[in-house]
Write a protein that holds these residues in place. Structure first.
Motif, short mmCIF file in Angstrom:
data_model
loop_
_atom_site.label_atom_id
_atom_site.label_comp_id
_atom_site.label_asym_id
_atom_site.label_seq_id
_atom_site.Cartn_x
_atom_site.Cartn_y
_atom_site.Cartn_z
N ARG A 1 0.53 -0.80 0.07
CA ARG A 1 0.16 -0.14 0.30
C ARG A 1 1.12 1.26 -0.32
N THR A 2 0.06 2.40 -0.79
CA THR A 2 1.07 3.20 -0.85
C THR A 2 0.23 4.86 0.05
N ALA A 3 1.11 5.51 -0.26
CA ALA A 3 0.47 6.99 -0.11
C ALA A 3 0.26 7.59 -1.16
N VAL A 4 -0.46 7.70 -2.41
CA VAL A 4 -0.84 8.01 -4.09
C VAL A 4 -1.45 9.59 -3.31
N GLY A 5 0.74 10.33 -4.46
CA GLY A 5 0.59 11.37 -4.40
C GLY A 5 2.08 11.36 -4.36
N PRO A 6 2.79 12.89 -3.86
CA PRO A 6 3.96 13.04 -3.89
C PRO A 6 4.00 13.76 -2.58
N VAL A 7 5.12 13.43 -1.59
CA VAL A 7 6.07 13.90 -0.75
C VAL A 7 7.06 15.13 -1.56
N THR A 8 6.66 16.44 -1.59
CA THR A 8 7.86 17.79 -2.56
C THR A 8 8.53 17.94 -1.03
N TYR A 9 9.52 17.93 -0.58
CA TYR A 9 10.07 19.27 -0.12
C TYR A 9 11.51 19.92 -0.46
N THR A 10 11.63 21.05 -0.22
CA THR A 10 12.42 21.88 -0.46
C THR A 10 13.92 21.85 0.66
N THR A 11 15.36 21.51 0.61
CA THR A 11 16.68 21.41 1.53
C THR A 11 16.66 23.52 1.54
N GLU A 12 18.17 23.00 2.58
CA GLU A 12 18.56 23.69 3.27
C GLU A 12 18.83 24.82 2.00
N ARG A 13 19.35 23.96 1.14
CA ARG A 13 20.42 24.46 -0.40
C ARG A 13 19.08 24.84 -0.84
N GLU A 14 17.86 24.55 -0.85
CA GLU A 14 17.57 24.48 -1.91
C GLU A 14 16.99 23.89 -2.77
N ALA A 15 17.39 22.83 -3.16
CA ALA A 15 16.97 22.02 -3.95
C ALA A 15 15.60 21.34 -3.55
N GLU B 1 5.94 19.81 1.49
CA GLU B 1 4.42 19.93 1.31
C GLU B 1 4.23 18.18 1.20
N ASN B 2 2.76 18.15 1.41
CA ASN B 2 1.96 16.95 2.12
C ASN B 2 0.83 16.97 0.23
N GLY B 3 1.37 16.30 -0.43
CA GLY B 3 0.81 15.79 -1.75
C GLY B 3 -0.43 14.53 -1.38
N THR B 4 0.17 13.84 -1.31
CA THR B 4 -0.15 12.36 -0.55
C THR B 4 -2.05 12.94 -0.27
N LEU B 5 -2.89 11.24 -0.29
CA LEU B 5 -3.99 10.94 -0.02
C LEU B 5 -4.25 10.92 1.36
N ILE B 6 -2.89 11.47 2.29
CA ILE B 6 -2.81 10.52 3.53
C ILE B 6 -2.60 11.25 4.99
N ASP B 7 -1.85 11.78 5.94
CA ASP B 7 -1.31 12.62 6.76
C ASP B 7 -0.42 11.63 7.25
N ILE B 8 0.85 12.96 7.24
CA ILE B 8 2.29 12.33 7.37
C ILE B 8 2.58 12.43 9.31
N VAL B 9 3.40 12.21 9.79
CA VAL B 9 4.64 12.99 10.73
C VAL B 9 5.78 13.29 10.30
N LEU B 10 6.21 14.28 10.32
CA LEU B 10 7.17 14.82 10.24
C LEU B 10 8.19 14.60 11.32
N TYR B 11 9.60 14.13 11.18
CA TYR B 11 10.57 13.92 12.46
C TYR B 11 12.14 15.20 12.11
N ARG B 12 12.36 15.55 13.39
CA ARG B 12 13.76 15.92 13.35
C ARG B 12 14.61 14.82 13.47
#
Length: 115
Positions: free
Chosen positions: A32-46, A70-81
């Motif tokens: 099973r997958t979280a349909v859709g993208p998780v998009t993120y920007t790094t400290e170096r703007e990548a 940015e959580n573009g998936t159809l389910i919620d996510i939790v971000l960790y440090r």
């Protein structure tokens, strides 16, 4: 003779349908997958995009972490440090939302899904 053939066909079709239903139900949790993208920007703007991540396990981000997710998936996510989805300072990110870290906080280094 035709009545017996029709009964066999119906019985065979019913058995096949039942078997197919059981097979699909038994395997539905696999892959099973979280349909859709998780998009993120790094400290170096990548800008990095993870498409349809698995709903199981921890997903590490780029080694330097992320400053915006940015959580573009159809389910919620939790971000960790941390890189292993543990520890304090988590952020809950609902589906179709974006979050930016505070300027003086650590970057996010991993995420997991809520399912």
């Amino acid at each position: 003779m035709p009545v017996i053939d029709n009964r066999r066909r119906r019985l065979g079709a019913a058995a096949g349908t039942a078997l197919l239903t059981l097979t699909v139900a038994g395997c539905s949790g696999l892959g099973r997958t979280a349909v859709g993208p998780v998009t993120y920007t790094t400290e170096r703007e990548a800008v990095i995009q993870v498409n349809s991540p698995s709903v199981r396990g921890c997903h590490p981000l780029a080694p330097g972490g992320a400053k915006e997710v940015e959580n573009g998936t159809l389910i919620d996510i939790v971000l960790y440090r941390t890189r292993d989805c543990t520890g304090p300072g988590t952020t809950y990110l609902a589906t179709r939302f974006t979050d930016q870290k505070a300027p003086d906080s650590l970057p996010w280094r991993s995420f997991s899904t809520v399912h």
